[in-house]
Design an enzyme around this catalytic site. Structure first.
Site, mmCIF file in Angstrom:
data_model
loop_
_atom_site.group_PDB
_atom_site.id
_atom_site.type_symbol
_atom_site.label_atom_id
_atom_site.label_comp_id
_atom_site.label_asym_id
_atom_site.label_seq_id
_atom_site.Cartn_x
_atom_site.Cartn_y
_atom_site.Cartn_z
ATOM 1 N N CYS A 182 0.840 -1.197 0.000
ATOM 2 C CA CYS A 182 0.000 0.000 0.000
ATOM 3 C C CYS A 182 0.879 1.251 0.000
ATOM 4 O O CYS A 182 2.044 1.214 0.393
ATOM 5 C CB CYS A 182 -0.969 0.006 1.179
ATOM 6 S SG CYS A 182 -0.204 -0.250 2.795
ATOM 7 N N SER A 187 3.146 -2.370 4.021
ATOM 8 C CA SER A 187 3.121 -0.923 3.831
ATOM 9 C C SER A 187 4.365 -0.468 3.085
ATOM 10 O O SER A 187 5.420 -1.112 3.154
ATOM 11 C CB SER A 187 3.086 -0.206 5.182
ATOM 12 O OG SER A 187 4.334 -0.323 5.842
ATOM 13 N N ASP A 188 4.244 0.650 2.354
ATOM 14 C CA ASP A 188 5.458 1.310 1.899
ATOM 15 C C ASP A 188 6.191 1.778 3.154
ATOM 16 O O ASP A 188 5.583 2.021 4.200
ATOM 17 C CB ASP A 188 5.129 2.487 0.979
ATOM 18 C CG ASP A 188 6.288 2.837 0.058
ATOM 19 O OD1 ASP A 188 7.423 2.398 0.338
ATOM 20 O OD2 ASP A 188 6.083 3.556 -0.936
ATOM 21 N N CYS A 189 7.492 1.913 3.046
ATOM 22 C CA CYS A 189 8.294 2.099 4.256
ATOM 23 C C CYS A 189 7.956 3.391 4.989
ATOM 24 O O CYS A 189 7.951 4.477 4.398
ATOM 25 C CB CYS A 189 9.771 2.040 3.905
ATOM 26 S SG CYS A 189 10.256 0.398 3.332
ATOM 27 N N SER A 207 5.032 4.191 6.155
ATOM 28 C CA SER A 207 3.703 4.708 5.827
ATOM 29 C C SER A 207 2.863 4.985 7.071
ATOM 30 O O SER A 207 2.036 5.904 7.070
ATOM 31 C CB SER A 207 2.954 3.719 4.926
ATOM 32 O OG SER A 207 3.470 3.736 3.622
#
Length: 612
Positions: free
Chosen positions: A157, A190-192, A194
């Site tokens: 995401c 998650s994108d890092c 996020s």
């Protein structure tokens, strides 16, 4: 000339042949990844590919994704993922939760993510306002194809919000759609950082770290690329904001993927992979083939390309990308096996005079233009290599226009004006650039767009001319008899336009067994062997309001020897290829006269669909 096709073909809906290169690249990457893993130099999880649709060509991360068309992006995603993940012989096992994985792939960034940093608007604060129709037909389609067709084992995401809700905390996007509607066999990550962005960037609901961790877990986020889950999940449980069983659910998703990789008990079929499988000659040749097939010929006056090497003694190779190496591989790249720069490639043709022309792609001054002009005055052919690189377009770097940076346009025009021989312009860029000036410039005889062509990108520069001919029946006809449970659906039409008595039917109500088929004859009228990509579009019946003008439904690359012809057969499913998404986000199959288009409307023919 080709034969027409029949409407109720029993052939499968499969266009894997033309996408085999994407899959081969994925297979090469995963083979080297497994080899590096055996050598203790890599892991088994790869957060690739980026499959965001490039809605705006100025987006900095256009370098990572295949383009603006949702279908093409989805086809790339599913095939590249298959190349990364599939273990030969296990592709069609019935229990997908236990299907072995070569490496684990991840389709990212979900969803409606196409802004990094543009005029003060950044991805950490951006709220994408998207209609349900646009979400369904544009932003979600590649991810649906990646999961359903590619069987990807992970989805990431994005940082942004969609309609006011951070994507990593949206149960509709995660739990209901990815996990429910599309049946993901894997985990959501998650994108890092996020979750930190959710708290400090979006300031979502005034959440604390504990709140954010609880919200994301309950929405269906299995893994946090960051420190919020480790730091705040225990407190979220103690405060009663999340249940242990929700943590167990996420752990189960993660450990199942590790088991499928053989992380705990190994995978013997890959034990023999090692140093010999990294940078193999086969993979280097594949890199060269990928570079060659990615180049697009935009202009070719008087068949300037391919030039006859026997008539060339001196070449001027000029421009900020004339000796490109690292610029050719874009971002998120490994260490190349061996660079072949344009300068390296052109030395085989004759004496080469190299001049930069610009001090980098930003071309901040005119000081280096004159030496490039001098080289062009003395050469039999001048190759100008210009464009963009990661200093201009990249993650966190969106552009404000489509122009070439600095003095590049002036440099190109001045060099072309004084060239003794034909001037050929090669553009290396990921996002679009406005080179209309070069198209209109009679001194520039040919233009090539090469993208960021990879480590072997300097090598392939041969072009050819193909002509497509097709003959089909005046009309292909489909009569779909509706059953009692299949009801006609209303469809909005423009005022004054003819509206059928049964405008459309919900695709979910149909069994969708109807196919249509046609054959294309591709003739190579050039003097050299080569290939052409045939793009196929469908156009909905005229008069329907608020829908696409046309949509890509298929494509196929065909290789044709000089002076010869090849026949290419296409088979399409009616529901998948003629359907549309209305303003309520329902997938509908409209009645009426559809049109099938090839290429830039080279050929079109009607297909009548009657719902009764």
């Amino acid at each position: 000339m080709s034969d027409f096709a029949f409407c109720d073909s029993k052939l499968p809906y499969d266009f894997g042949v033309q996408r085999s290169l994407w899959k081969k690249i994925g297979q090469a990457v995963s083979t080297e990844a497994r080899a590096m893993y055996n050598l203790g130099r890599a892991g088994l999880t790869y957060w690739s590919p980026n499959i965001n649709v490039v809605r705006d060509p100025r987006w900095g991360r256009a370098t990572e994704t295949p383009g603006e068309d949702p279908y093409v992006v989805g086809a790339y995603a599913s095939n590249y993922v298959r190349g990364l993940q599939d273990v030969e012989g296990t592709e069609n096992v019935t229990d997908l939760n236990s299907r072995p994985l070569k490496v684990s792939s991840c389709c990212k960034h979900y969803a409606a993510y196409d802004v990094d940093d543009w005029l003060g608007v950044d991805r950490y604060h951006f709220d994408a306002k998207v209609t349900e129709q646009d979400m369904s037909e544009t932003f979600l389609k590649p991810f649906e194809m990646c999961i359903k067709d590619g069987d990807v084992s992970s989805v990431m995401c994005s940082y942004n919000k969609v309609n006011g809700i951070p994507t990593c905390a949206d149960p509709k996007l995660l739990k209901e759609t990815i996990r429910g509607d599309w049946d993901l066999h894997g985990y959501i990550v998650s994108d890092c950082d996020s979750l930190e962005v959710m708290v400090n960037g979006h300031k979502w609901l005034g959440d604390t770290g504990v709140d954010a961790a609880a919200q994301a877990l309950k929405a269906g986020l299995d893994l946090d690329c960051g420190d919020y889950y480790p730091n705040f999940t225990e407190a979220a449980v103690k405060e009663g904001k999340v249940r242990v069983k929700e943590i167990d659910r996420s752990l189960n998703q993660l450990y199942v993927v590790l088991m499928r990789l053989g992380f705990f008990d190994g995978n013997p079929i890959y034990n023999s992979l090692g140093k010999k499988d990294v940078c193999s000659q086969e993979h280097i040749e594949l890199a060269r083939e990928a570079a060659k097939e990615g180049i697009v010929l935009l202009k070719n006056v008087d068949e300037t390309l391919p030039f006859n090497s026997y008539e060339i003694k001196k070449l001027a190779v000029v421009g900020p990308h004339a000796n490109a190496t690292a610029a050719m591989i874009g971002n998120y790249a490994g260490i190349p096996c061996k660079f072949i720069s344009p300068l390296d490639a052109f030395t085989k043709y004759g004496e080469v005079k190299y001049e930069m022309g610009c001090d980098g792609v930003k071309c901040a001054n005119e000081s280096l233009i004159f030496p490039a002009m001098k080289a062009a005055k003395e050469a039999d052919v001048t190759i100008i290599l210009a464009g963009l690189d990661l200093s201009v377009e990249a993650e966190s770097k969106d552009r404000v226009d489509l122009l070439l940076p600095g003095y590049q346009t002036q440099f190109i025009n001045q060099v072309a004006q004084v060239s003794k021989g034909p001037a050929i312009l090669v553009i290396m860029s990921a996002g679009g650039v406005d080179i209309s000036f070069a198209k209109k410039n009679n001194n520039i005889k040919a233009i090539l767009w090469a993208g960021f062509p990879g480590e072997q990108g300097g090598a392939p520069l041969q072009m050819l001319s193909l002509d497509i001919t097709i003959l089909v029946e005046d009309c292909l006809l489909h009569d779909i008899k509706l059953e009692k449970s299949q009801h006609c659906r209303d469809l909005e039409y423009k005022e004054g336009e003819y509206k059928p008595s049964c405008p459309s039917v919900l695709i979910d109500d149909l069994q969708c067994k109807h196919d249509f088929e046609f054959e294309v004859e591709v003739q190579n009228v050039g003097r050299r062997d080569g290939s052409e990509v045939i793009m196929v579009y469908s156009k909905p019946p005229s008069g329907i309001a608020s829908t696409h003008a046309k949509q890509v439904i298929g494509f196929r690359r065909v290789f044709v020897k000089a002076g010869q012809t090849e026949k290419v057969n296409f088979v399409f499913n009616v529901c998948k290829s003629l359907g549309l998404v209305d303003y309520t986000a329902y997938n509908l199959l409209p009645s009426g006269r559809h049109t099938i288009l090839l290429g830039d409307n080279v050929v079109s023919f009607p297909l009548q669909l009657n719902l009764q």
